[in-house]
Enzyme design. Structure first.
Site, PDB file in Angstrom:
ATOM      1  NE  ARG A  89     -13.615  -2.283   5.479  1.00 57.00           N
ATOM      2  CZ  ARG A  89     -14.243  -1.732   7.303  1.00 57.00           C
ATOM      3  NH1 ARG A  89     -14.291  -2.693   7.652  1.00 57.00           N
ATOM      4  NH2 ARG A  89     -13.710  -0.897   7.793  1.00 57.00           N
ATOM      5  CG  ASP A 132     -13.088   2.021   5.288  1.00 59.68           C
ATOM      6  OD1 ASP A 132     -12.749   1.390   4.012  1.00 59.68           O
ATOM      7  OD2 ASP A 132     -13.040   2.230   6.653  1.00 59.68           O
ATOM      8  CE  LYS A 137      -9.873   3.111   1.578  1.00 60.28           C
ATOM      9  NZ  LYS A 137      -9.319   4.119   2.362  1.00 60.28           N
ATOM     10  NE  ARG A 165      -3.569  -0.001   2.231  1.00 65.02           N
ATOM     11  CZ  ARG A 165      -4.514   0.161   3.144  1.00 65.02           C
ATOM     12  NH1 ARG A 165      -4.704  -0.413   4.532  1.00 65.02           N
ATOM     13  NH2 ARG A 165      -5.431   1.281   2.901  1.00 65.02           N
TER      14      ARG A 165
HETATM   15  C1  S3P Z   1      -9.222   5.558   8.327  1.00 63.89           C
HETATM   16  C2  S3P Z   1      -9.769   5.732   7.179  1.00 63.89           C
HETATM   17  C3  S3P Z   1     -10.015   5.773   6.251  1.00 63.89           C
HETATM   18  C4  S3P Z   1     -10.754   3.791   5.935  1.00 63.89           C
HETATM   19  C5  S3P Z   1      -9.836   3.677   7.040  1.00 63.89           C
HETATM   20  C6  S3P Z   1      -9.979   3.765   8.991  1.00 63.89           C
HETATM   21  C7  S3P Z   1      -9.212   6.272  10.184  1.00 63.89           C
HETATM   22  O1  S3P Z   1      -8.753   5.450   5.366  1.00 63.89           O
HETATM   23  O2  S3P Z   1     -11.004   3.888   5.005  1.00 63.89           O
HETATM   24  O3  S3P Z   1     -10.371   2.566   7.481  1.00 63.89           O
HETATM   25  O4  S3P Z   1      -9.204   5.459  10.864  1.00 63.89           O
HETATM   26  O5  S3P Z   1      -8.363   7.112   9.647  1.00 63.89           O
HETATM   27  P1  S3P Z   1      -8.094   6.574   4.213  1.00 63.89           P
HETATM   28  O6  S3P Z   1      -7.775   8.023   5.431  1.00 63.89           O
HETATM   29  O7  S3P Z   1      -6.578   6.331   3.730  1.00 63.89           O
HETATM   30  O8  S3P Z   1      -8.953   7.614   3.780  1.00 63.89           O
END
Ligand code: S3P
Length: 440
Positions: A397, A324, A351, A125
């Site tokens: 997920r 998500d 993701k 990632r």
């Molecule tokens: C999260 C932010 C999101 C989300 C992740 C949890 C967090 O990611 O997809 O499951 O707890 O700040 P991104 O910041 O990459 O959008």
């Protein structure tokens, strides 16, 4: 390596009863981190005891934080802002983007280095979105995987306050910069053109930091100003139930004939509740019961009944409040009459898996007509044939979404590895079986 768990989801007679999903993952990570940076002992109830969150707890323990569980309560005795110690072992964040990225923020303003590693998903990632702004603060990374983990992350002895405009809608990037700013002299300023989940800002304030959030002029985003350095003091935290986990039983009930369930205490924070709005627009019978406050958030019990869903267009502006939830929305759309359009999905590519590609393939393999663009997906719903085999690519997920899809498909759907669900919702399979799901 965990043992793989292959499961088959078949048509459920119906779903009935109550379910309370576990604590919110985002809030749980942050409760550990803020507890670790506070003076005194923080007590946390409702903590999500899943692999992602436990990886953050283990990392903090390796840096001198005392974390214990007493009865149902987690006790975190912090070191104070800037007080973490250099770990002698690598910090292994498993599957957790949130844990690793937020901890990079914390360590950017600690004068030592630490090795960051994780599973195959996390190590593929992008981390530049976090390490670039943290580099402006003074941190460095050393590694040979194109800027991705594993790498050695080195914090700065003279961290600088930055003003930064988020190039993508990401609460993790915002949070990493704010966490770094706690131990920086001066104002850390963040412009977020699109509002993202606000748990970090809320919890920073709760623990005593001088942080202000202003609506940006166009109204869509925020400007966040943190005055550092901060002194944080231990505070109790009640973790509300995770709306992203609640999404699975909610959609399961909407698509299963005769279903009538109660999903207890679902967090309704507007930066997280986009899916519920969309499902209601689709004709989902979702009733809010006993709206109240828990742990600083509005929550309600949701009574959800089987509904004849119809298609909808979900505009790009909506995506950060349900980022998500697209895999499970795609499942709902597969059972909805007409063509559902989902726009502004570029973040799904990075993701736990490339969720846009995996969802489109999973739908097609189960006989659902869909089209995938660079940042959009269309799904033509109605009846679902099923019979597909899903390779989850280490994505919790994806596993839960396709298990749910199997509850009303003509042929069972097989999921290659459901052990990945342990990252966020360890009781999912048992809880769903209690409602009447046929997963075996
Ligand atoms: C999260 C932010 C999101 C989300 C992740 C949890 C967090 O990611 O997809 O499951 O707890 O700040 P991104 O910041 O990459 O959008």
């Amino acid at each position: 390596m965990k043992n793989k768990l292959q499961l088959r989801a078949s048509v459920a007679n119906t779903l009935s009863g109550r379910i309370r999903v576990p604590g919110d993952k985002s809030t749980s990570h942050r409760s550990l981190i803020f507890g670790a940076l506070a003076i005194g002992t923080t007590h946390v109830s409702g903590m999500l005891e899943a692999e992602d969150v436990m990886a953050t707890a283990e990392a903090l323990k390796k840096m001198g934080v005392n974390i214990q569980k007493n009865g149902g309560i987690w006790q975190i005795t912090g070191t104070g802002v800037g007080g973490l110690q250099k770990p002698t072992e690598p910090l292994d964040f498993g599957n957790a983007g949130t844990g690793s990225r937020l901890m990079m923020g914390v360590l950017a303003s600690h004068n030592f280095s630490a090795k960051f590693t994780g599973d195959a998903s996390l190590c593929s990632r992008p981390m530049g979105r976090v390490t670039d702004p943290l580099g402006e603060i003074g941190a460095h990374i050393y590694g040979d995987n194109n800027g991705m983990m594993p790498f050695t992350f080195s914090g700065s002895d003279n961290p600088l306050p930055i003003e930064y405009t988020l190039p993508m809608a990401s609460a993790q990037v915002k949070s990493a910069i704010l966490l770094a700013g706690l131990n920086v002299e001066g104002k850390t300023i963040i412009h977020e053109p699109i509002a993202t989940r606000n748990h970090t800002e809320k919890m920073m304030k709760h623990f005593g930091a001088d942080i202000e959030v202003f609506k940006s002029q166009d109204g869509g985003g925020n400007i966040i100003i943190l005055n550092g350095p901060a002194q944080l003091y231990a505070k109790d935290v009640i973790v509300p139930a995770d709306p992203s986990s609640a999404a699975f039983p909610i959609v399961a009930a909407l698509i299963t004939p005769g279903a009538d369930i109660l999903v207890e205490a679902v967090m309704l924070n507007p930066t997280r509740s986009g899916l519920i709005d969309v499902l209601r627009q689709m004709g989902g019978n979702i009733e809010f019961i006993n709206e109240r406050e828990e742990g600083g958030e509005n929550v309600a019990d949701l009574r959800v009944k089987y509904s004849k869903l119809k298609s909808v267009t979900v505009p790009a502006e909506h995506s950060s409040s349900m980022i998500d939830e697209y895999p499970i929305l795609a499942v709902a759309a597969s059972y909805a009459e007409g063509e559902t359009k989902m726009l502004g999905l570029e973040e799904l590519r990075v993701k736990e898996s490339d969720r846009l590609a995996i969802v489109a393939k999973g739908l097609a393999d189960n006989g659902v007509i869909c089209k995938e663009g660079e940042d959009w997906l269309t799904v033509t719903g109605g009846k679902v044939k099923g019979g597909g085999f899903i390779d989850t690519k280490l994505d919790h997920r994806i596993a839960m979404s396709f298990l749910v899809m199997g509850l009303n498909a003509q042929y069972p759907i097989v999921i290659d590895d459901c052990s990945v669900i342990l990252t966020s919702f360890p009781s999912f399979i048992e809880d769903m079986k209690k409602l009447g799901a046929d997963f075996n």
